[in-house]
Design a protein around this motif. Sequence first.
Motif, PDB file in Angstrom:
ATOM      1  N   PHE A  33       0.845  -1.194   0.000  1.00 27.37           N
ATOM      2  CA  PHE A  33       0.000   0.000   0.000  1.00 27.37           C
ATOM      3  C   PHE A  33       0.883   1.248   0.000  1.00 27.37           C
ATOM      4  O   PHE A  33       2.024   1.198   0.466  1.00 27.37           O
ATOM      5  N   PRO A  34       0.350   2.360  -0.472  1.00 27.95           N
ATOM      6  CA  PRO A  34       1.143   3.597  -0.459  1.00 27.95           C
ATOM      7  C   PRO A  34       1.238   4.193   0.945  1.00 27.95           C
ATOM      8  O   PRO A  34       0.719   5.256   1.217  1.00 27.95           O
ATOM      9  N   TYR A  76      -1.154  -3.116   8.928  1.00 24.63           N
ATOM     10  CA  TYR A  76      -2.489  -2.870   8.367  1.00 24.63           C
ATOM     11  C   TYR A  76      -3.522  -3.893   8.835  1.00 24.63           C
ATOM     12  O   TYR A  76      -4.565  -3.538   9.381  1.00 24.63           O
ATOM     13  N   PRO A 118       8.747   5.048   2.937  1.00 22.32           N
ATOM     14  CA  PRO A 118       7.612   4.686   2.068  1.00 22.32           C
ATOM     15  C   PRO A 118       7.824   3.310   1.436  1.00 22.32           C
ATOM     16  O   PRO A 118       8.887   3.044   0.862  1.00 22.32           O
ATOM     17  N   ARG A 133       9.033   2.768  -2.218  1.00 27.00           N
ATOM     18  CA  ARG A 133      10.396   3.065  -2.654  1.00 27.00           C
ATOM     19  C   ARG A 133      11.338   1.903  -2.390  1.00 27.00           C
ATOM     20  O   ARG A 133      12.529   1.999  -2.657  1.00 27.00           O
ATOM     21  N   TRP A 154      -4.160  -2.834  -5.074  1.00 27.32           N
ATOM     22  CA  TRP A 154      -4.135  -2.378  -3.680  1.00 27.32           C
ATOM     23  C   TRP A 154      -5.393  -2.820  -2.957  1.00 27.32           C
ATOM     24  O   TRP A 154      -5.350  -3.286  -1.831  1.00 27.32           O
ATOM     25  N   ARG A 192     -14.209  -1.113   4.430  1.00 26.56           N
ATOM     26  CA  ARG A 192     -12.980  -0.671   5.105  1.00 26.56           C
ATOM     27  C   ARG A 192     -11.838  -0.540   4.101  1.00 26.56           C
ATOM     28  O   ARG A 192     -11.032   0.382   4.189  1.00 26.56           O
ATOM     29  N   ALA A 193     -11.765  -1.483   3.159  1.00 23.02           N
ATOM     30  CA  ALA A 193     -10.693  -1.411   2.160  1.00 23.02           C
ATOM     31  C   ALA A 193     -10.812  -0.121   1.366  1.00 23.02           C
ATOM     32  O   ALA A 193      -9.820   0.539   1.047  1.00 23.02           O
ATOM     33  N   THR A 234      -9.621   2.740   3.852  1.00 20.63           N
ATOM     34  CA  THR A 234      -8.244   2.721   4.343  1.00 20.63           C
ATOM     35  C   THR A 234      -7.225   2.695   3.216  1.00 20.63           C
ATOM     36  O   THR A 234      -6.093   3.101   3.425  1.00 20.63           O
ATOM     37  N   VAL A 235      -7.612   2.201   2.045  1.00 18.12           N
ATOM     38  CA  VAL A 235      -6.622   2.125   0.968  1.00 18.12           C
ATOM     39  C   VAL A 235      -7.008   3.025  -0.201  1.00 18.12           C
ATOM     40  O   VAL A 235      -6.285   3.960  -0.547  1.00 18.12           O
ATOM     41  N   ARG A 241      -7.801   6.790   0.716  1.00 16.75           N
ATOM     42  CA  ARG A 241      -6.525   7.329   1.195  1.00 16.75           C
ATOM     43  C   ARG A 241      -5.601   7.669   0.036  1.00 16.75           C
ATOM     44  O   ARG A 241      -5.008   8.738  -0.017  1.00 16.75           O
ATOM     45  N   ALA A 242      -5.502   6.710  -0.894  1.00 19.76           N
ATOM     46  CA  ALA A 242      -4.581   6.919  -2.017  1.00 19.76           C
ATOM     47  C   ALA A 242      -5.128   7.954  -2.989  1.00 19.76           C
ATOM     48  O   ALA A 242      -4.369   8.582  -3.720  1.00 19.76           O
ATOM     49  N   LYS A 284       2.096  13.322  -0.749  1.00 19.38           N
ATOM     50  CA  LYS A 284       2.957  12.765  -1.787  1.00 19.38           C
ATOM     51  C   LYS A 284       4.000  11.817  -1.217  1.00 19.38           C
ATOM     52  O   LYS A 284       4.567  11.012  -1.942  1.00 19.38           O
ATOM     53  N   LYS A 285       4.263  11.936   0.081  1.00 14.84           N
ATOM     54  CA  LYS A 285       5.397  11.215   0.652  1.00 14.84           C
ATOM     55  C   LYS A 285       5.322   9.707   0.388  1.00 14.84           C
ATOM     56  O   LYS A 285       6.293   9.092  -0.013  1.00 14.84           O
ATOM     57  N   TYR A 286       4.131   9.124   0.619  1.00 13.21           N
ATOM     58  CA  TYR A 286       4.023   7.677   0.481  1.00 13.21           C
ATOM     59  C   TYR A 286       3.441   7.268  -0.859  1.00 13.21           C
ATOM     60  O   TYR A 286       3.242   6.088  -1.115  1.00 13.21           O
TER      61      TYR A 286
END
Lengths: 319, 327
Positions: free
Chosen positions: A163-164, A173, A212, A215, B203, B216-217, B220-221, B224-225, B321-323
């Motif tokens: 996941f990101p 998770y 992350p 990466r 994902w 939930r998926a 949470t995924v 979020r993304a 953007k970090k993750y």
Amino acid sequence: MIDPHESTARQQHVTSEPANGVMPPPVRRITLDRQPTVALPPSQDAVAIANAGDRSLAAAARPARGIAGPERMTIDGLSVYYGDNHAVKNVSLPIRQGEVLALIGPSGCGKTTLLRTLNRLTELTGSARREGLITLDGEDIDSLEVTEHRRRVSMVFQQPNPFPMSVFDNVAYALREQGSKRPKKKVLEPYVVDALQRAGLYDEVSSNLDHPALRLSGGQQQRLCIARALAARPEVLLMDEPCSALDPKSTNVIEELIVELRKELAIVIVTHNLQQAYRVGDHVAFMYLGDLVEYGPTDQVFDNPQAARTRDYIGGAFG
Amino acid sequence: MLDRLREPWTDRRAGLLLGALACSVLAVIVFMLVFIAIKAWPSFAHNGLSWFSSKGVVDQQLDAMVNSGPNPTSADYQLGAWPLIYATLLTTFFATVFGLIFSLLSAIFIVEFAPEPIRRVIVPVVRLLAAVPSVIYGLIGILVLAPFIGNSVISADQKTSVQFVIPLSGTGLGVAIAVLTVMITPIMIAITVDGLHSIPRAWKEGALALGVNRWRAMWTVTVRAARPAIIAGAVLATARALGEAIMISMVAGSKGFAPNPLDGFTFFFEPIRTLAATVVEDAESINAPAMQASLYAMALVLLVGAFFLSLGSWIAKQPLKKYGTRS
């Protein structure tokens, strides 16, 4: 007005002939001032191994077979249809604790469908329909809550799909989603570290668990996915060609991991790679066009296949 | 000259020509900003920071500007635009918040839970709604919604409670927010749906395979993304709400009045007028120099507001953007 075709033709004309009468460069002879290095002919041993086929190398690399434990899952007369397409035809297989079941066969023969059915992921496809019985510890999996079932029978996919989020959040998770209350990071940490250690990734990421996940390298990502699955303490681990997107070194690491993990888990692995099936599999099931053609201990299937189609496939007559 | 254009373009030429085109857009925006700022200057110069405050009755001030003639004195420029700014902030904020909630939940339904036949109908309809001219929403607001609220929802008590301050007729803040929300929600849904669809299936499957249910998926995924796309949709919709003029002018009561939250629920029935609506309504009096400067000043505030909105969305996206996949 210039016709575009004409102009391109003229350009070709220019490039094909030396401009302004300039001669082409002179041909240079390559002269040797010393003898070229010639590869040595292969030694007798190497020839013998090569003649015996790739498998003897694989056999040398493979660890001892696992000791089969109790039967955890049973597939009985399973058929899966996608609309009119009969993808898996009346397959029956046992899945035992402590050993690795390798599913082999050419593309599109229903291996992945079979695997996804064990995790009930085929139910997400609207057109999919299933017949036959699958049991987990004697219970029909349809009678289990689907989320509960997927927690006990976890899956690792062909493409690494972390996941990101950070490495830590990825592994945590499933743990976070299991309880109704979100546990604190401190509480989760030992579980996360344990899962990463079991997946053989901890040493590489221990310095920065907030890194992350996307990466990481491909092999690390796949091991992270395995760690993520292991953190939920599954009883059966399904792996769908887990190494097909990875380099040989990462593949090697993951194969060692599979052999290590089978002590406590039942593992089903789908693979296109026959050597891999030979290296990690304790039992091998060969599928062809949705049929289960042959199932048996790895040595028997590879060295003394009963069905003609298995013999042809393993011998490389078709792929 | 034309013959040269017919030749295959080199990358260099394409880059230069397209670059010039893109820069010309930038130049127009900069020119507009400078022009409006110069025109707006007298209004700010005569009022100072009190331009943004609440002093006197804004509608009376605007009326005075119309009557001030071609050579206005400093007193004629007096303007305290706070009620208009306040109305703009209120309508935009509430419409964006409601729109965000509605659009996110509907987008989740469309992407994850809607059966295929419903999805096939609902997605094109939402895109169609996003293209409906806002004046149509305004028409329905003023012909249907406002009379209904004025006659059936606002009680006589509520009307008498504020009768010495402001008459309640139905048109007002509540109707403006409702119609504005209806107007901006479709475009937010469309962008959010696209954002959720663009999140890799792998994902979601990964989350499901870990024993998480689809709801939930999703949260949470997938959601979020997709946060950057959701923010982008919200900002686009907020910008529309910020600049909406005709429709608000129709349904909001057109009074330079600052609704008082202490009035309780009556707050939502009190009439307002936003900056954009004021610019539209008073544009006919633009020959009066004082009025002209004031309207340009309002336009400048809107323009700068929109700029800060973009800046804010950019800042909000940075930590996300970090993750993400972009490194």
